[in-house]
Design a protein around this motif. Structure first.
Motif, PDB file in Angstrom:
ATOM      1  N   UNK A 194      75.819  33.691  55.773  1.00  0.00           N
ATOM      2  CA  UNK A 194      76.850  33.398  54.787  1.00  0.00           C
ATOM      3  C   UNK A 194      76.226  32.746  53.556  1.00  0.00           C
ATOM      4  N   UNK A 195      76.952  32.841  52.453  1.00  0.00           N
ATOM      5  CA  UNK A 195      76.657  32.047  51.269  1.00  0.00           C
ATOM      6  C   UNK A 195      77.546  30.814  51.306  1.00  0.00           C
ATOM      7  N   UNK A 196      76.983  29.667  51.001  1.00  0.00           N
ATOM      8  CA  UNK A 196      77.721  28.401  51.008  1.00  0.00           C
ATOM      9  C   UNK A 196      77.721  27.904  49.567  1.00  0.00           C
ATOM     10  N   UNK A 197      78.899  27.884  48.944  1.00  0.00           N
ATOM     11  CA  UNK A 197      78.990  27.759  47.495  1.00  0.00           C
ATOM     12  C   UNK A 197      79.865  26.584  47.078  1.00  0.00           C
ATOM     13  N   UNK A 198      79.358  25.784  46.151  1.00  0.00           N
ATOM     14  CA  UNK A 198      80.109  24.648  45.626  1.00  0.00           C
ATOM     15  C   UNK A 198      81.197  25.104  44.665  1.00  0.00           C
ATOM     16  N   UNK A 204      77.912  26.121  37.100  1.00  0.00           N
ATOM     17  CA  UNK A 204      76.472  25.911  37.023  1.00  0.00           C
ATOM     18  C   UNK A 204      76.007  24.490  37.255  1.00  0.00           C
ATOM     19  N   UNK A 205      76.925  23.562  37.510  1.00  0.00           N
ATOM     20  CA  UNK A 205      76.538  22.160  37.664  1.00  0.00           C
ATOM     21  C   UNK A 205      76.205  21.793  39.098  1.00  0.00           C
ATOM     22  N   UNK A 206      76.697  22.577  40.061  1.00  0.00           N
ATOM     23  CA  UNK A 206      76.552  22.210  41.466  1.00  0.00           C
ATOM     24  C   UNK A 206      75.852  23.327  42.229  1.00  0.00           C
ATOM     25  N   UNK A 207      75.437  23.022  43.454  1.00  0.00           N
ATOM     26  CA  UNK A 207      74.539  23.917  44.185  1.00  0.00           C
ATOM     27  C   UNK A 207      75.272  24.925  45.069  1.00  0.00           C
ATOM     28  N   UNK A 208      74.608  26.067  45.284  1.00  0.00           N
ATOM     29  CA  UNK A 208      75.041  27.059  46.260  1.00  0.00           C
ATOM     30  C   UNK A 208      73.819  27.480  47.076  1.00  0.00           C
ATOM     31  N   UNK A 209      74.051  27.902  48.312  1.00  0.00           N
ATOM     32  CA  UNK A 209      72.957  28.220  49.230  1.00  0.00           C
ATOM     33  C   UNK A 209      73.210  29.572  49.891  1.00  0.00           C
ATOM     34  N   UNK A 210      72.160  30.400  49.943  1.00  0.00           N
ATOM     35  CA  UNK A 210      72.278  31.760  50.455  1.00  0.00           C
ATOM     36  C   UNK A 210      71.611  31.891  51.818  1.00  0.00           C
ATOM     37  N   UNK A 211      72.032  32.942  52.559  1.00  0.00           N
ATOM     38  CA  UNK A 211      71.393  33.310  53.820  1.00  0.00           C
ATOM     39  C   UNK A 211      71.449  32.174  54.846  1.00  0.00           C
ATOM     40  N   UNK A 212      72.596  31.534  54.960  1.00  0.00           N
ATOM     41  CA  UNK A 212      72.792  30.449  55.925  1.00  0.00           C
ATOM     42  C   UNK A 212      73.370  31.045  57.207  1.00  0.00           C
ATOM     43  N   UNK A 213      72.740  30.747  58.335  1.00  0.00           N
ATOM     44  CA  UNK A 213      73.233  31.294  59.611  1.00  0.00           C
ATOM     45  C   UNK A 213      73.163  30.229  60.691  1.00  0.00           C
ATOM     46  N   UNK A 214      74.238  30.097  61.447  1.00  0.00           N
ATOM     47  CA  UNK A 214      74.281  29.148  62.548  1.00  0.00           C
ATOM     48  C   UNK A 214      75.003  27.866  62.173  1.00  0.00           C
ATOM     49  N   UNK A 215      75.544  27.198  63.194  1.00  0.00           N
ATOM     50  CA  UNK A 215      76.396  26.032  62.978  1.00  0.00           C
ATOM     51  C   UNK A 215      75.651  24.878  62.317  1.00  0.00           C
ATOM     52  N   UNK A 216      74.452  24.563  62.820  1.00  0.00           N
ATOM     53  CA  UNK A 216      73.700  23.428  62.274  1.00  0.00           C
ATOM     54  C   UNK A 216      73.354  23.667  60.806  1.00  0.00           C
ATOM     55  N   UNK A 217      72.851  24.863  60.506  1.00  0.00           N
ATOM     56  CA  UNK A 217      72.475  25.187  59.128  1.00  0.00           C
ATOM     57  C   UNK A 217      73.696  25.151  58.212  1.00  0.00           C
ATOM     58  N   UNK A 218      74.849  25.597  58.717  1.00  0.00           N
ATOM     59  CA  UNK A 218      76.065  25.594  57.913  1.00  0.00           C
ATOM     60  C   UNK A 218      76.498  24.173  57.580  1.00  0.00           C
ATOM     61  N   UNK A 237      76.870  19.677  53.519  1.00  0.00           N
ATOM     62  CA  UNK A 237      76.507  18.347  53.028  1.00  0.00           C
ATOM     63  C   UNK A 237      75.697  18.446  51.737  1.00  0.00           C
ATOM     64  N   UNK A 238      74.828  19.431  51.649  1.00  0.00           N
ATOM     65  CA  UNK A 238      74.062  19.616  50.418  1.00  0.00           C
ATOM     66  C   UNK A 238      74.981  19.935  49.239  1.00  0.00           C
ATOM     67  N   UNK A 239      76.003  20.732  49.491  1.00  0.00           N
ATOM     68  CA  UNK A 239      76.979  21.010  48.436  1.00  0.00           C
ATOM     69  C   UNK A 239      77.722  19.739  48.046  1.00  0.00           C
ATOM     70  N   UNK A 240      78.158  18.958  49.032  1.00  0.00           N
ATOM     71  CA  UNK A 240      78.808  17.686  48.735  1.00  0.00           C
ATOM     72  C   UNK A 240      77.912  16.824  47.840  1.00  0.00           C
ATOM     73  N   UNK A 241      76.635  16.725  48.227  1.00  0.00           N
ATOM     74  CA  UNK A 241      75.694  15.886  47.478  1.00  0.00           C
ATOM     75  C   UNK A 241      75.486  16.402  46.060  1.00  0.00           C
ATOM     76  N   UNK A 242      75.619  17.713  45.875  1.00  0.00           N
ATOM     77  CA  UNK A 242      75.371  18.284  44.548  1.00  0.00           C
ATOM     78  C   UNK A 242      76.458  17.931  43.544  1.00  0.00           C
ATOM     79  N   UNK A 243      77.519  17.250  43.976  1.00  0.00           N
ATOM     80  CA  UNK A 243      78.494  16.723  43.026  1.00  0.00           C
ATOM     81  C   UNK A 243      77.824  15.697  42.108  1.00  0.00           C
ATOM     82  N   UNK A 288      84.068  23.659  49.099  1.00  0.00           N
ATOM     83  CA  UNK A 288      82.923  24.501  49.474  1.00  0.00           C
ATOM     84  C   UNK A 288      83.433  25.840  49.980  1.00  0.00           C
ATOM     85  N   UNK A 289      82.925  26.914  49.404  1.00  0.00           N
ATOM     86  CA  UNK A 289      83.255  28.253  49.877  1.00  0.00           C
ATOM     87  C   UNK A 289      82.207  28.759  50.849  1.00  0.00           C
TER      88      UNK A 289
END
Length: 278
Positions: A117-121, A135-149, A154-160, A183-184
């Motif tokens: 999944x993509x995890x998007x702020x 463009x101010x906050x972070x998004x993350x690609x190719x995330x798989x599994x519960x722990x990584x998600x 949390x990384x998206x939260x922090x990118x605020x 977070x999407x």
């Protein structure tokens, strides 16, 4: 509290709950799929999930005190203040209630947690739509599994509290504690074995409503969004399309010298992406 909303449950009326980006995705998912437009499935963590996370970890006062220390004239300590704020959020504990809500939605929608999944702020505040947080906050690609998600959330939260986001809010007179982070979580599409692109309507430079601007590159779209590559570009007349006439007004074929793809699982690399020549 309602921490999770499926894209099928979201539209433009949910801007305050899920932010501009997720509201737009939900609007497309709800209204364009019936017209044959394929929108990747997913769900959004609402702003209530972020405020619950901050509250449970008692971060309101600590974040507010940090922002009081910010040099608002020269911003000489911006990087340090931003880093400390992000570290506070990353050190926060994901409660069982919130964590299980996220994992439950992921497992139910994506076959027991095996889908990339993509995890998007998607930031939101009472100031929308007067301001844009694009463009101010972070998004993350190719995330798989519960722990990584959960870690990506949390990384998206922090990118605020990225340096750019902090300064943007200061320059626009927006209280830091009045902006929240949705977070999407959206199914990844394998554009790394094909192509990806961006469409603007109206065309952004002229703002002419009849013209659609389309750009595309081989592989994942990160390099196009960050303007690292010279893409193919097309200007298309929407009225000509509707009339069945020749619709391309202008085209420019870019060099597209590189493409970003998934790294092979056997590769000893730190990143889940790599760049290659098409």
């Amino acid at each position: 509290m309602d921490y999770i909303k499926k894209f099928s449950e979201i539209d433009s009326n949910d801007l305050a709950e899920v932010g501009e980006k997720n509201a737009a995705i939900g609007e497309m998912f709800s209204h364009l799929r019936t017209k044959g437009v394929l929108i990747p499935n997913g769900f959004a963590l609402t702003a209530a999930a972020y405020t619950y996370f901050v509250s449970c970890n008692h971060l309101e006062t600590a974040l507010a005190e940090l922002m009081k220390k910010l040099d608002r004239k020269e911003y000489v300590n911006l990087s340090e203040i931003g880093k400390q704020a992000r570290n506070l959020l990353m050190a926060g504990r994901m409660t069982n209630e919130l964590g299980m809500s996220i994992i439950g939605a992921y497992d139910a929608m994506f076959e027991d947690g095996i889908q990339e999944v993509a995890v998007r702020s998607s930031a939101t505040s009472a100031h929308l739509p007067e301001v844009s947080f694009a463009g101010l906050h972070e998004s993350y690609l190719n995330i798989r599994g519960s722990y990584a998600l959960l870690y990506a959330v949390k990384q998206c939260f922090a990118s605020l509290y990225t340096d750019r986001a902090i300064k943007y809010r200061e320059e626009h007179g927006i209280d830091h504690d009045k902006v929240f982070l949705s977070v999407g979580v959206q199914e990844m599409i394998r554009s790394d074995i094909g192509c990806s692109g961006i469409g603007f309507t109206p065309e952004p430079e002229s703002a002419f409503p009849d013209v659609l601007h389309i750009s595309g590159i081989w592989g994942l779209g990160v390099d196009a969004v960050q303007a690292k590559l010279n893409p193919d570009e097309f200007l298309v007349s929407k009225s000509a399309l509707e009339q069945g006439s020749t619709a391309i007004l202008q085209k420019n074929l870019g060099s597209k010298a590189q493409m970003m793809v998934y790294a092979d699982e056997s590769d000893e690399v730190n990143s889940t992406m790599c760049t290659t020549t098409p």
